[in-house]
Design a protein around this motif. Structure first.
Motif, PDB file in Angstrom:
ATOM      1  N   LEU A 175       0.832  -1.212   0.000  1.00 20.57           N
ATOM      2  CA  LEU A 175       0.000   0.000   0.000  1.00 20.57           C
ATOM      3  C   LEU A 175       0.858   1.250   0.000  1.00 20.57           C
ATOM      4  CD1 LEU A 175      -2.805   1.247   0.076  1.00 20.57           C
ATOM      5  CD2 LEU A 175      -2.731   1.106   2.577  1.00 20.57           C
ATOM      6  N   ARG A 176       1.897   1.252   0.771  1.00 22.07           N
ATOM      7  CA  ARG A 176       2.767   2.439   0.817  1.00 22.07           C
ATOM      8  C   ARG A 176       3.508   2.631  -0.502  1.00 22.07           C
ATOM      9  NH1 ARG A 176       6.701   1.989   5.022  1.00 22.07           N
ATOM     10  NH2 ARG A 176       6.259  -0.232   5.159  1.00 22.07           N
ATOM     11  N   ALA A 177       3.821   1.534  -1.191  1.00 23.50           N
ATOM     12  CA  ALA A 177       4.448   1.651  -2.510  1.00 23.50           C
ATOM     13  C   ALA A 177       3.465   2.244  -3.518  1.00 23.50           C
ATOM     14  CB  ALA A 177       4.945   0.293  -2.980  1.00 23.50           C
ATOM     15  N   ILE A 178       2.200   1.826  -3.440  1.00 27.14           N
ATOM     16  CA  ILE A 178       1.174   2.398  -4.323  1.00 27.14           C
ATOM     17  C   ILE A 178       1.038   3.895  -4.080  1.00 27.14           C
ATOM     18  CG2 ILE A 178      -1.303   2.435  -4.797  1.00 27.14           C
ATOM     19  CD1 ILE A 178      -1.302  -0.594  -4.302  1.00 27.14           C
ATOM     20  N   GLU A 179       1.009   4.283  -2.817  1.00 26.71           N
ATOM     21  CA  GLU A 179       0.922   5.707  -2.480  1.00 26.71           C
ATOM     22  C   GLU A 179       2.145   6.458  -2.993  1.00 26.71           C
ATOM     23  OE1 GLU A 179       0.511   5.451   1.708  1.00 26.71           O
ATOM     24  OE2 GLU A 179      -1.656   5.090   1.654  1.00 26.71           O
ATOM     25  N   ARG A 180       3.299   5.794  -2.963  1.00 18.59           N
ATOM     26  CA  ARG A 180       4.529   6.427  -3.467  1.00 18.59           C
ATOM     27  C   ARG A 180       4.454   6.665  -4.964  1.00 18.59           C
ATOM     28  NH1 ARG A 180       8.024   9.194  -4.478  1.00 18.59           N
ATOM     29  NH2 ARG A 180      10.275   8.924  -4.333  1.00 18.59           N
ATOM     30  N   THR A 181       3.901   5.715  -5.718  1.00 19.75           N
ATOM     31  CA  THR A 181       3.792   5.886  -7.170  1.00 19.75           C
ATOM     32  C   THR A 181       2.749   6.947  -7.524  1.00 19.75           C
ATOM     33  OG1 THR A 181       2.216   4.038  -7.277  1.00 19.75           O
ATOM     34  CG2 THR A 181       4.534   3.532  -7.692  1.00 19.75           C
ATOM     35  N   ALA A 192       9.237   1.593  -6.470  1.00 19.71           N
ATOM     36  CA  ALA A 192       8.606   2.185  -5.291  1.00 19.71           C
ATOM     37  C   ALA A 192       8.698   1.246  -4.092  1.00 19.71           C
ATOM     38  CB  ALA A 192       7.150   2.513  -5.593  1.00 19.71           C
ATOM     39  N   ILE A 193       8.474  -0.049  -4.338  1.00 17.71           N
ATOM     40  CA  ILE A 193       8.597  -1.031  -3.256  1.00 17.71           C
ATOM     41  C   ILE A 193      10.008  -1.007  -2.685  1.00 17.71           C
ATOM     42  CG2 ILE A 193       8.724  -3.517  -2.780  1.00 17.71           C
ATOM     43  CD1 ILE A 193       6.286  -3.907  -4.476  1.00 17.71           C
ATOM     44  N   ASP A 194      10.996  -0.957  -3.567  1.00 12.71           N
ATOM     45  CA  ASP A 194      12.383  -0.946  -3.116  1.00 12.71           C
ATOM     46  C   ASP A 194      12.687   0.313  -2.306  1.00 12.71           C
ATOM     47  OD1 ASP A 194      15.114  -2.198  -3.242  1.00 12.71           O
ATOM     48  OD2 ASP A 194      15.580  -0.277  -4.191  1.00 12.71           O
ATOM     49  N   GLU A 195      12.201   1.457  -2.758  1.00 14.39           N
ATOM     50  CA  GLU A 195      12.441   2.714  -2.045  1.00 14.39           C
ATOM     51  C   GLU A 195      11.823   2.678  -0.649  1.00 14.39           C
ATOM     52  OE1 GLU A 195      11.369   6.266  -4.045  1.00 14.39           O
ATOM     53  OE2 GLU A 195      12.777   5.990  -5.703  1.00 14.39           O
ATOM     54  N   VAL A 196      10.577   2.218  -0.568  1.00 14.48           N
ATOM     55  CA  VAL A 196       9.896   2.162   0.722  1.00 14.48           C
ATOM     56  C   VAL A 196      10.593   1.165   1.648  1.00 14.48           C
ATOM     57  CG1 VAL A 196       7.736   1.577   1.895  1.00 14.48           C
ATOM     58  CG2 VAL A 196       7.677   2.876  -0.226  1.00 14.48           C
TER      59      VAL A 196
END
Length: 223
Positions: A175-181, A192-196
């Motif tokens: 979910l946090r990766a989706i919000e990041r994108t 995004a997953i990797d960054e989070v």
């Protein structure tokens, strides 16, 4: 001995080692010890700068805690092992492993601090997870509010990764990766997953460093 003549041509350069290895690897029909060795060598070249950068981050966060005599870390030798594995995992680019090891190191360290107060604690306190340990440590003045809040945060983000939760559970990595994108549309979901995940691991490692090497926790437990 006759020396090999060297001929120089404009705009003609020798093939790089990486190119030659990539070409050789692409021509191999079967996986072998040699192909795996070459693949690891190529991966090492590609990730070296990122690993060096993360290594420097680890060195920077520990710089203010330098101690010529070392540190006394509660929770048994396993705490030190977990802390070391958290650092290595972060540098090598395994953020989830780093998060889990940092969390476990913090849990063991706080449990080690609680031995001082064992006579005042419930009989089953040794089975407490990080959440109850953080609450008790804060109530006894062993940690300050910023460290308490950071420990609570890594406890939560670790919980949604280490235990089964629906994919879009609040605070989940997905979910946090989706919000990041959504905030950065050009960012790919995997990036995004990797960054989070890297940010989670860095927070967890910084928190563990503060608890294990700083003047809170063990330094205030009365040992």
């Amino acid at each position: 001995m006759v020396q090999q003549p060297e001929l120089h041509f404009d705009d003609l350069h020798p093939l790089s080692l990486a190119y030659r290895l990539e070409t050789w690897l692409s021509e191999q029909a079967h996986e072998s010890s040699d192909t795996r060795t070459v693949a690891l060598f190529l991966r090492d070249r590609q990730t070296r700068r990122l690993r060096a950068h993360r290594w420097q981050q680890v060195k920077d966060m520990q710089e203010s805690y330098d101690s010529g005599s070392g540190w006394l870390v509660p929770g048994g030798i396993e705490t030190a092992w977990l802390f070391r594995q958290a650092q290595r995992s972060y540098v090598e680019g395994f953020p989830l492993g780093s998060l889990l090891c940092s969390h476990a190191a913090c849990e063991r360290a706080l449990a080690g601090c609680m031995l001082t107060f064992e006579d005042d604690l419930p009989s089953g306190w040794r089975y407490w997870g990080l959440g109850p340990l953080v609450k008790e440590a804060f109530a006894r003045g062993l940690i300050e509010q910023p460290l308490r809040d950071a420990l609570d945060e890594i406890n939560q983000i670790r919980k949604v990764s280490a235990h089964f939760k629906p994919p879009l559970e609040p605070d989940s990595l997905t979910l946090r990766a989706i919000e990041r994108t959504r905030a950065a549309p050009d960012l790919q979901h995997e990036e995004a997953i990797d960054e989070v995940a890297q940010a989670d691991a860095l927070l967890a490692l910084q928190t563990a460093t503060t608890l294990l090497l700083g003047d809170q926790g063990y330094a205030r437990s009365g040992w």
